[in-house]
Enzyme design. Sequence first.
Site, PDB file in Angstrom:
ATOM      1  CB  CYS A 239      49.348  34.968  27.495  1.00  0.00           C
ATOM      2  SG  CYS A 239      51.141  35.056  27.634  1.00  0.00           S
ATOM      3  CE1 TYR A 240      45.765  36.880  24.630  1.00  0.00           C
ATOM      4  CE2 TYR A 240      47.509  35.304  24.176  1.00  0.00           C
ATOM      5  CZ  TYR A 240      46.961  36.568  24.023  1.00  0.00           C
ATOM      6  OH  TYR A 240      47.624  37.506  23.278  1.00  0.00           O
TER       7      TYR A 240
END
Length: 391
Positions: A131-132
């Site tokens: 996600c990051y």
Amino acid sequence: MRTIAEINDKIRTSSAVVLTVEEVKARVVETSVTQVAQEVDVITTGTFEPMESSGAIINLGQTDPPINIRNCWLDGVQAYSGFGAVDLYLGASQIVENGDESGDRGGGHVIEDLIAGKPVSLRSTGLVSDCYPRNSLETTISRDTINQFYLFNPRNLYQNFIVGVNGGERQLFTYLGPLQPRLGNAVYSNPGAMSPLLNDPDLEMIGIGTRIFLGGGIGYITWEGTQHFPLQKRLPNRTPIGPAATLAVVGDAKQMNPYWVRGCYFKNYGPSMMIGMGIPLPVLSEEVVAHCAVLDQDIVAPVVDFSIPRRVRPTFGLVSYAQLKKGRITIEGKPVRTAPVASLARSRQVAQQLKQWIELGQFTLTEPVASIPMDRAFIPQDVWGSQINLD
């Protein structure tokens, strides 16, 4: 006598009668509590003092590619980042970590700079995931380049506090500033009879949702403050004889003024933040005016000896704020000079500024949605840890 709704109607039509708490005290002496209660709609209070249990919530806005920040420094001061990908909490008393000559700076100074619109350097590392994917970020931020920037202060507006002295043989560096040995000075932090909560001793006129003056902008009471201790012993006039009630507050820092939010540093102790805060008290009964008529000679604080390194330190008894403000008290037959950490002049200015806002119709009162609890006891941690170095 009147309701908050009726007072707000008068505020909107510029017909409300507003006095600062010092003006009320003088008016009561000239007339009576009953007459002042009939004539006055709102009483404004104020303080400007160090409040180290304060800080700012900051949302940076997400980067591309996104980052999940887990370590972050703003101008060398570490911010907490464990509750959202780009959400930060910057504590006012967090110290700078860069080890240079600016070591007397802290979170309060960074907050002041952001409120003033100054640029602040940001350095961070991220927790990499699908996600990051981004692992670091270095940039410069300002008040206008971040989404949210608001003060959220867990403990402000101490209802009363202590007077610090030093009965030992060496100088001590404390959260009240330097204390000279052999009772060389005495330092107090509360402005006394103009202080907000000493004029509403049982917190009957305020509660969760009360609108207040915070840092030159509008804020709100959100909860009881940490170390809230309303069960402190009290005088017959209901004012406490030492630290008692506290409040947690919130307000939009983008609307604040650096004149009212100032980073400060106590030598060999650490950074803090001076904040201007004011509470309007609606005159809903004569009792409100009676409480606000309390004078400095009617309010006391304990004189505490910081040379004893314990949670419960010995005291030299109680002194009134009238004695403290004369610049000298007597301890065991010895004259000791006194000085406030709070700015009495700026405390007075807060009450005057809030009065002006109300008279101009720029600030109306709010009905609390719940009361502040008045039954909280103080629970200490009686655990002996590592040895204290007293050298």
